[in-house]
Structure formats: structure tokens, C-alpha cells
Write a protein that holds these residues in place. Structure first.
Motif, PDB file in Angstrom:
ATOM      1  N   LYS A   1       7.942   5.789  -9.960  1.00 42.19           N
ATOM      2  CA  LYS A   1       8.741   4.311 -10.924  1.00 42.19           C
ATOM      3  C   LYS A   1       7.050   4.281 -11.595  1.00 42.19           C
ATOM      4  N   LEU A   2       6.186   3.651  -9.960  1.00 41.51           N
ATOM      5  CA  LEU A   2       5.395   2.973 -10.604  1.00 41.51           C
ATOM      6  C   LEU A   2       3.886   3.811 -11.382  1.00 41.51           C
ATOM      7  N   ASN A   3       3.846   4.862 -11.513  1.00 42.92           N
ATOM      8  CA  ASN A   3       3.487   5.960 -11.645  1.00 42.92           C
ATOM      9  C   ASN A   3       1.734   6.001 -10.886  1.00 42.92           C
ATOM     10  N   VAL A   4       2.321   6.090  -9.345  1.00 42.41           N
ATOM     11  CA  VAL A   4       1.065   6.159  -8.714  1.00 42.41           C
ATOM     12  C   VAL A   4       0.612   7.191  -8.605  1.00 42.41           C
ATOM     13  N   GLN A   5      -0.407   7.917  -8.910  1.00 41.24           N
ATOM     14  CA  GLN A   5      -0.535   9.082  -8.656  1.00 41.24           C
ATOM     15  C   GLN A   5      -2.040   9.694  -7.435  1.00 41.24           C
ATOM     16  N   GLY A   6      -2.293   8.730  -6.566  1.00 37.93           N
ATOM     17  CA  GLY A   6      -3.045   8.726  -5.597  1.00 37.93           C
ATOM     18  C   GLY A   6      -2.732   7.754  -4.452  1.00 37.93           C
ATOM     19  N   THR A   7      -3.521   8.784  -3.413  1.00 39.85           N
ATOM     20  CA  THR A   7      -3.413   7.245  -2.167  1.00 39.85           C
ATOM     21  C   THR A   7      -5.015   7.330  -1.800  1.00 39.85           C
TER      22      THR A   7
ATOM     23  N   THR B   1       0.920  -1.261  -0.056  1.00 43.32           N
ATOM     24  CA  THR B   1      -0.180   0.121   0.107  1.00 43.32           C
ATOM     25  C   THR B   1       0.917   1.309  -0.199  1.00 43.32           C
ATOM     26  N   PHE B   2      -0.179   2.036  -0.795  1.00 44.56           N
ATOM     27  CA  PHE B   2       1.049   4.242  -0.750  1.00 44.56           C
ATOM     28  C   PHE B   2      -0.416   4.307  -0.059  1.00 44.56           C
ATOM     29  N   ILE B   3       0.544   5.190   1.077  1.00 47.77           N
ATOM     30  CA  ILE B   3      -0.440   6.072   1.923  1.00 47.77           C
ATOM     31  C   ILE B   3       0.436   7.489   1.793  1.00 47.77           C
ATOM     32  N   ASN B   4      -0.569   8.280   2.662  1.00 52.22           N
ATOM     33  CA  ASN B   4      -0.381  10.032   2.682  1.00 52.22           C
ATOM     34  C   ASN B   4      -1.173  10.017   3.810  1.00 52.22           C
ATOM     35  N   PRO B   5      -0.284  10.999   4.734  1.00 53.41           N
ATOM     36  CA  PRO B   5      -0.025  10.645   6.233  1.00 53.41           C
ATOM     37  C   PRO B   5      -1.051  11.625   6.451  1.00 53.41           C
ATOM     38  N   ASP B   6      -1.943  12.795   5.844  1.00 52.91           N
ATOM     39  CA  ASP B   6      -2.706  13.275   5.998  1.00 52.91           C
ATOM     40  C   ASP B   6      -3.566  13.239   5.351  1.00 52.91           C
TER      41      ASP B   6
END
Length: 165
Positions: free
Chosen positions: A133-139, A48-53
């Protein structure tokens, strides 16, 4: 004729899904899991790719947290580019000795409005590079290992897809 067209369409959809799954599988091979923050001890695995906020990331964490005995989560931090507070929270998590505690504190909102006073943590920059690199744009951005299913954004069905609800 209609039945034949329906069968051909289903075959095309099935082939497209198989190609997409293979694409995700090849991308997962490029993710250095040894750079992740690993929490949980379960047999099911989730990247999982997450943003703390991110409110949706926090909601997802609250759903996942009670199931860490059933799922192993590879967490990659992706702070908002122009929000210093988001970066500081990411540094706090990434370089904390007790990363699970740090995740709990940050994702519960403990540091909202009062940024943790921490030094930069190079691991966060590695996480950002992996996401780029994976082009993850959002969390949150989730990849369920095994099935290679991708779930973008918060989904209450995540636990079902993981087979734990």
C-alpha cells in the motif's frame, strides 16, 4: 538578479520538502502501528520495513539494537517474494512469543542455511499488504516519526537522524 533567482530556488526547494514531509505524514497515518512488531522503549520512534535475509537490514539492526532504551522501533517484515526461507524466517519472528529474541536470532544469521520449521503466520501477510500500500520496494525502508524523514536503504547516519548519536 542572481540573488533573487537563488532565493526563489531555495523557496521552491523548501516548499517541495514541506510537501514531501506532509505526504509522508499522511502516509504514516495509514500505517496500522498496532500491527507492527514493537521493540524498544525509547521516546524516539522509527518505522522500519525489513527483510530477514537482507544484509543491509541486518547491519542496521546491529546499529539499532544497543539503543532500544532510546528508540521504539515499529518493525514490519517484508520477505523476498520467491524465497521460502525468507518467509519462514518472517513467520518465526512474527509469531514468536519473544519477538525481540526472534529478531536477534534471525538477523544475526542463526537460521541461515537451516530454515526454521514454523507454521505460516498471518501477520506477515498483513505486513506485506501494508508495504504494498505504501509502495515500499526495498529494504530497509525507514520513516523517522516526528520529523517524517524517510531513509531508504542502510545509512550509518540513521542514528544521527534519530538523535541518538
Amino acid at each position: 538578479m542572481r540573488l533573487l533567482l537563488t532565493l526563489l530556488l531555495l523557496l521552491k526547494l523548501s516548499l517541495a520538502q514541506d510537501l514531501y514531509t506532509e505526504f509522508i505524514r499522511s502516509q504514516v497515518k495509514e500505517i496500522p502501528l498496532n500491527k507492527a512488531i514493537v521493540v524498544g522503549k525509547g521516546k524516539r520512534e522509527l518505522i522500519t520495513f525489513i527483510n530477514p535475509d537482507c544484509g543491509h537490514c541486518r547491519k542496521e539492526w546491529q546499529a539499532l539494537r544497543p539503543h532500544l532504551d532510546k528508540v521504539k522501533v515499529y518493525v514490519f517484515l517484508l520477505p523476498f517474494r520467491s524465497f521460502p526461507e525468507s518467509h519462514a524466517k518472517s513467520y518465526y519472528i512474527a509469531c514468536s512469543k519473544d519477538k525481540l529474541k526472534a529478531l536477534d536470532e534471525v538477523l544475526s544469521g542463526k537460521f541461515d542455511g537451516r530454515t526454521p520449521q514454523v507454521k505460516e503466520c498471518p501477520l506477515v501477510y498483513e505486513h506485506i499488504k501494508i508495504a504494498e500500500k505504501l509502495n515500499v520496494q526495498g529494504t530497509p525502508y525507514n520513516i523517522i516519526l516526528g520529523s517524517y524523514k524517510v531513509i531508504e536503504g542502510y545509512s550509518p547516519a540513521l542514528l544521527e537522524h534519530l538523535g541518538i548519536r
